[in-house]
Scaffold this active site. Structure first.
Site, short mmCIF file in Angstrom:
data_model
loop_
_atom_site.label_atom_id
_atom_site.label_comp_id
_atom_site.label_asym_id
_atom_site.label_seq_id
_atom_site.Cartn_x
_atom_site.Cartn_y
_atom_site.Cartn_z
N LYS A 115 39.76 3.10 61.10
CA LYS A 115 39.58 4.53 60.88
C LYS A 115 39.50 5.31 62.18
O LYS A 115 40.04 6.42 62.29
CB LYS A 115 38.33 4.78 60.03
N LYS A 198 47.63 -0.26 47.60
CA LYS A 198 46.52 -0.22 46.65
C LYS A 198 46.30 1.21 46.16
O LYS A 198 46.43 2.17 46.93
CB LYS A 198 45.25 -0.74 47.33
N LYS A 201 42.48 7.10 46.69
CA LYS A 201 42.44 8.55 46.79
C LYS A 201 43.03 9.04 48.11
O LYS A 201 43.32 10.22 48.26
CB LYS A 201 41.00 9.04 46.67
#
Length: 335
Positions: A115, A198, A201
């Site tokens: 991230k 996958k 959101k």
């Protein structure tokens, strides 16, 4: 006191609706575990602060998450359901974990590295770096024996185990050493528009996500627009027919049928009939769940009462663990 093994898991309230992958990949198994375990489940709103949520939306999403968890089958009479921030001991034990963890081992956490690499060091909040230590506190506060998580959280469970063992060796044996209960991979759900990724959101397009709170016609349209291939045979083949395989997995998971049985249901039929069949199953499965969640959200007083009871039950366990931890470290209790 329960003689059952204790499990603990949590989910972030970062959206208005959970998606099909959340249910099949995690919540479905939480529901099953509450029958056989002393189950603690929390909506981890403190973890969600790393995403800088909008305050008004965040309040709504947190309560919506609780309503959906109950609608999906979590029973507050069988499990302890609560909001993370309602138990202050989470933050307090997290600081202890931060003081036990090494900078190097925290830096090696894969999720943080991934991230922070995407957003850059200057735009990465410190909370993302210390996230695994708060997660360790979440688990250790409740003396959990097992932690139902996905494969991507395995590294965080290992860190939790290391920190618990480090504390027990350095001070006193306070913490139960948890093991990861890696959730079954059989129902891994992929994006309808990109069946190699996958369902998440964070996807570029919402059209690939089946949200349980979406109106039936929206999810029907999404499924009928799912990416497939140029053939006609409804057959499970993840390498060559990823889209069809994903839809078969969804159909089988919601009907409790094997892949072979699911294939047989659509033998000799084209993709149009197949998608219609999958859409009908999804819509009918989620119809009563969506209705129940909406009903619960119409009575926030009742939901808050459930959460108050859950926080009291969780707090009683957490506060004892924190007291024992502080005592072992030589922290003088307030008179």
């Amino acid at each position: 006191m329960s003689t059952k093994d204790r499990v603990l898991s949590g989910i972030q309230p970062t959206h208005d609706s959970f998606h099909l992958g959340n249910y099949l990949g995690a919540v479905k198994q939480w529901v099953e575990l509450q029958d056989s375990h002393d189950a603690f489940y929390c909506v981890v709103d403190l973890h969600a602060l790393t995403t800088s949520p909008d305050p008004t939306k965040f309040r709504k999403q947190t309560l919506a998450s609780v309503a959906q968890l109950i609608a999906l089958g979590l029973d507050p009479e069988q499990c302890t359901l609560f909001i993370q921030s309602h138990v202050p001991a989470h933050n307090q034990l997290a600081w202890v974990m931060e003081c036990l963890a090494g900078f190097g081992e925290a830096s090696r956490m894969t999720q943080f590295k991934d991230k922070s690499a995407k957003s850059g060091a200057d735009r990465t909040v410190v909370g993302l770096f210390t996230y695994p230590m708060l997660m360790a506190a979440d688990i250790l506060l409740y003396q959990a024996h097992q932690v139902p998580v996905g494969e991507d959280q395995r590294q965080h469970i290992e860190l939790t185990r290391d920190l618990a063992q480090r504390f027990n060796t350095t001070y006193k044996e306070i913490f139960t050493i948890p093991s990861g209960y890696i959730l079954k991979a059989g129902a891994k759900i992929y994006d309808l528009q990109d069946p190699t990724s996958k369902m998440s959101k964070s996807a570029e397009s919402p059209n690939g996500i089946i949200d349980l709170m979406d109106a039936p016609e929206i999810n029907t349209k999404k499924i009928k627009s799912a990416v497939t291939d140029t053939e006609r045979e409804v057959k499970f083949d993840e390498k060559n027919k990823a889209g069809i395989s994903n839809l078969l997995t969804i159909y089988g998971a919601l009907t409790n049928k094997s892949i072979a049985e699911s294939e047989k249901d659509f033998e000799g039929k084209g993709y149009g009939d197949f998608k219609t069949g999958v859409a009908e199953v999804v819509v009918e499965f989620f119809r009563p769940i969506r209705a129940k969640a909406l009903e619960l959200l119409e009575d926030p007083t009742h939901l808050n009462k459930i959460l108050k009871i859950g926080a009291e039950k969780a707090g009683a366990v957490a506060e004892k663990t924190l007291k024992d931890t502080y005592d072992a470290m030589g922290i003088i209790p307030r008179a």
